[in-house]
Enzyme design. Sequence first.
Site, PDB file in Angstrom:
ATOM      1  N   GLY A 116      -3.442  -6.591 -10.017  1.00 26.04           N
ATOM      2  CA  GLY A 116      -3.245  -5.350 -10.762  1.00 26.04           C
ATOM      3  C   GLY A 116      -3.814  -5.398 -12.165  1.00 26.04           C
ATOM      4  O   GLY A 116      -3.334  -6.159 -13.000  1.00 26.04           O
ATOM      5  N   LYS A 137       1.772  -9.601   0.597  1.00 27.03           N
ATOM      6  CA  LYS A 137       1.327  -8.897  -0.605  1.00 27.03           C
ATOM      7  C   LYS A 137       2.279  -7.737  -0.833  1.00 27.03           C
ATOM      8  O   LYS A 137       2.465  -6.894   0.046  1.00 27.03           O
ATOM      9  CB  LYS A 137      -0.111  -8.387  -0.467  1.00 27.03           C
ATOM     10  CG  LYS A 137      -0.674  -7.772  -1.745  1.00 27.03           C
ATOM     11  CD  LYS A 137      -2.166  -7.463  -1.596  1.00 27.03           C
ATOM     12  CE  LYS A 137      -2.758  -7.030  -2.939  1.00 27.03           C
ATOM     13  NZ  LYS A 137      -2.299  -5.713  -3.379  1.00 27.03           N
ATOM     14  N   CYS A 186       0.829  -1.198   0.000  1.00 30.02           N
ATOM     15  CA  CYS A 186       0.000   0.000   0.000  1.00 30.02           C
ATOM     16  C   CYS A 186       0.867   1.253   0.000  1.00 30.02           C
ATOM     17  O   CYS A 186       1.756   1.400   0.845  1.00 30.02           O
ATOM     18  CB  CYS A 186      -0.922  -0.002   1.215  1.00 30.02           C
ATOM     19  SG  CYS A 186      -2.030   1.430   1.273  1.00 30.02           S
ATOM     20  N   ARG A 211     -10.681  -3.793  -7.884  1.00 30.44           N
ATOM     21  CA  ARG A 211     -11.795  -2.867  -8.148  1.00 30.44           C
ATOM     22  C   ARG A 211     -12.886  -3.481  -9.006  1.00 30.44           C
ATOM     23  O   ARG A 211     -14.072  -3.201  -8.808  1.00 30.44           O
ATOM     24  CB  ARG A 211     -11.248  -1.592  -8.795  1.00 30.44           C
ATOM     25  CG  ARG A 211     -10.522  -0.687  -7.818  1.00 30.44           C
ATOM     26  CD  ARG A 211      -9.735   0.394  -8.536  1.00 30.44           C
ATOM     27  NE  ARG A 211      -8.590  -0.177  -9.237  1.00 30.44           N
ATOM     28  CZ  ARG A 211      -7.894   0.457 -10.167  1.00 30.44           C
ATOM     29  NH1 ARG A 211      -8.265   1.666 -10.554  1.00 30.44           N
ATOM     30  NH2 ARG A 211      -6.852  -0.121 -10.727  1.00 30.44           N
TER      31      ARG A 211
END
Length: 341
Positions: A220, A147, A108, A243
């Site tokens: 991604g 991650k 992040c 998303r």
Amino acid sequence: MLRTQLPDVGSTSLVRSAARLSVAPMMDWTDRHCRYFHRLMTRRAMLYTEMVTSAAIVHGPKARLLDYSGEEHPVALQLGGSEPAELAQAVRIARDWGYDEINLNVGCPSDRVQSGCFGAVLMKEPQLVADCVAAMIDESPVPITVKCRIGVDDQVPEQVLPAFLETVSQAGVDHFIIHARKAWLQGLSPKENREIPPLDYPLVLEMKRAFPHLTIAINGGITSLEQADGLLEQGLDGVMIGRAAYHEPGNTLIGADGLWGDGPGRDAFAVVEAMRSYIGRHLEQGGRLHQVTRHMLGLFHGRPGARGWRRVLSEGASRPGAGLELIDAALAELQPQPATS
């Protein structure tokens, strides 16, 4: 806390199997209501919590941060932090909640994450990450995963990513989810960091070839099950969708269990019907309708009437007293699909 009695809960084999498709941890989005909703569309995929800092778990309201519905399994807790002892303490606390996997966030790029010295900035300190995961492993009965990004700022991904994987895997982690973009810690917003740095899928594929003993999943820019299947066919162990799974859950998650060879499961209307009892319980406990339905707005994306479905829920769900009748009103906006011969 709520747990289920699934025979494979917390097992390495379950986590590896569920890695074939997972829904990314997304701040302010993948809360427990979202995860319950997503689980109704896929029995198999791994679901992730929003990132929770180790400090919050150690010092904050543990039940509020860690409680979830047993129906969410398989479900992973994502932690943020960079203090090995504190991360170990957070893992020790979280043991009682029965998550299937605990994941360390090394990807992040947000300012508030950087200020705490965790997230993507840790790509610059692989030995510290190794120390963190080693401490976590010592306290965890379930797999610890990482991650990460392919690099940050001016790092050369082809150099730093294999070195990162080598160092961290030597500490005992054998499962990595790689966001196939660099993160620019200065100059780009978190949103821009999800879109502007170019994707490098070939590098992630090369990491699987270079480290065949590791479980490597890619994240991604993945927007469809067809794209996910294509990446799996190239040899990756898993695909993480972010998303697209949130904004178009019906298109992305209904049918996802086909990646394991299972049948299609519920259609979108059956998902809404299955959500009724959950929403009813939430309302009885004093919750608000919009806390759940905000995650359901994209369920019918691309279908006739989808705009009306979104409008009715968006405009009405936050009003005091809004209840299940609003779901019926939103469904009435959807036009029946033509029969197929």
